[in-house]
Design an enzyme around this catalytic site. Structure first.
Site, PDB file in Angstrom:
ATOM      1  N   HIS A   1       0.837  -1.204   0.000  1.00  0.00           N
ATOM      2  CA  HIS A   1       0.000   0.000   0.000  1.00  0.00           C
ATOM      3  C   HIS A   1       0.874   1.258   0.000  1.00  0.00           C
ATOM      4  CE1 HIS A   1      -3.146  -2.589   2.220  1.00  0.00           C
ATOM      5  NE2 HIS A   1      -3.627  -2.375   1.006  1.00  0.00           N
TER       6      HIS A   1
ATOM      7  N   LYS B   1     -16.467  -7.362   5.832  1.00  0.00           N
ATOM      8  CA  LYS B   1     -15.137  -7.949   5.887  1.00  0.00           C
ATOM      9  C   LYS B   1     -14.688  -8.247   7.311  1.00  0.00           C
ATOM     10  CE  LYS B   1     -12.891  -6.621   1.606  1.00  0.00           C
ATOM     11  NZ  LYS B   1     -11.690  -6.029   1.031  1.00  0.00           N
TER      12      LYS B   1
ATOM     13  N   ARG C   1      -1.706  -6.392  -8.283  1.00  0.00           N
ATOM     14  CA  ARG C   1      -0.644  -7.333  -7.928  1.00  0.00           C
ATOM     15  C   ARG C   1      -0.522  -8.440  -8.961  1.00  0.00           C
ATOM     16  NH1 ARG C   1      -3.345  -7.679  -2.238  1.00  0.00           N
ATOM     17  NH2 ARG C   1      -4.737  -8.750  -3.621  1.00  0.00           N
TER      18      ARG C   1
ATOM     19  N   SER D   1      -3.181  -7.761   2.691  1.00  0.00           N
ATOM     20  CA  SER D   1      -3.515  -7.585   4.111  1.00  0.00           C
ATOM     21  C   SER D   1      -4.089  -8.864   4.708  1.00  0.00           C
ATOM     22  CB  SER D   1      -4.510  -6.440   4.287  1.00  0.00           C
ATOM     23  OG  SER D   1      -3.923  -5.214   3.965  1.00  0.00           O
TER      24      SER D   1
END
Length: 164
Positions: free
Chosen positions: A17, A41, A95, A133
């Site tokens: 990040h 989440k 990514r 994460s």
């Protein structure tokens, strides 16, 4: 003034990040870090903790880049948040190919909702492409070493959160 919005849950903020934030500062005069309030989440860190971590990490980047960086929690549609903060662009980090497929769909929907806001993709540096994460939290929960993926301050916050 060029304003960009970099959204995410940042639970927690990772070196990946931070790399995207650093590189995004060269594209905008003001970078808004949109911290998504995503109750589905079930974040490890409370919103206030995530905001504080991001602000602490970005303080160094503000000094280095002279770019205004602000942290803005949001719970509405991403495209509406972008309009709310006056962003002309949404910045997304990629990514892998799987990220692109999802992001491609999101861009199409966002363009239908507001075609005046562009989406800019920044590829993660090779050293950060595997960092997520979700994986950082899983490794930390199992007492693994995540110091390669987060700053020392975030690593300490993870250790504290998971030990107590």
């Amino acid at each position: 003034m060029r304003v960009g919005l970099y959204p995410g849950t940042f639970d927690p903020i990772t070196l990946g990040h931070i790399d995207i934030i650093r590189r995004a500062t060269s594209l905008v005069d003001r970078l808004v870090i949109g911290v998504a309030i995503n109750r589905d989440k079930g974040p490890l860190f409370r919103l206030e903790e995530r905001v504080a971590m991001i602000e602490a990490e970005c303080a160094k980047l503000i000094e280095q880049t002279q770019t205004e960086i602000v942290v803005h929690p949001f719970e509405n549609l991403l495209i509406d948040c972008a309009a709310d903060v006056g962003a002309q662009m949404i910045i997304r980090g990629l990514r892998a190919v799987a990220d692109f497929e999802y992001e491609y769909q999101m861009v199409g929907m966002n363009r239908q909702l507001n075609d005046e806001i562009e989406t800019v993709f920044l590829m993660a540096e090779a050293t950060h492409q595997a960092i997520a994460s979700k994986l950082v939290k899983e490794i930390a929960r199992l007492d693994g070493d995540v110091s390669k993926f987060v700053t020392p301050q975030v690593n300490e916050a993870l250790i504290t959160k998971l030990s107590g």
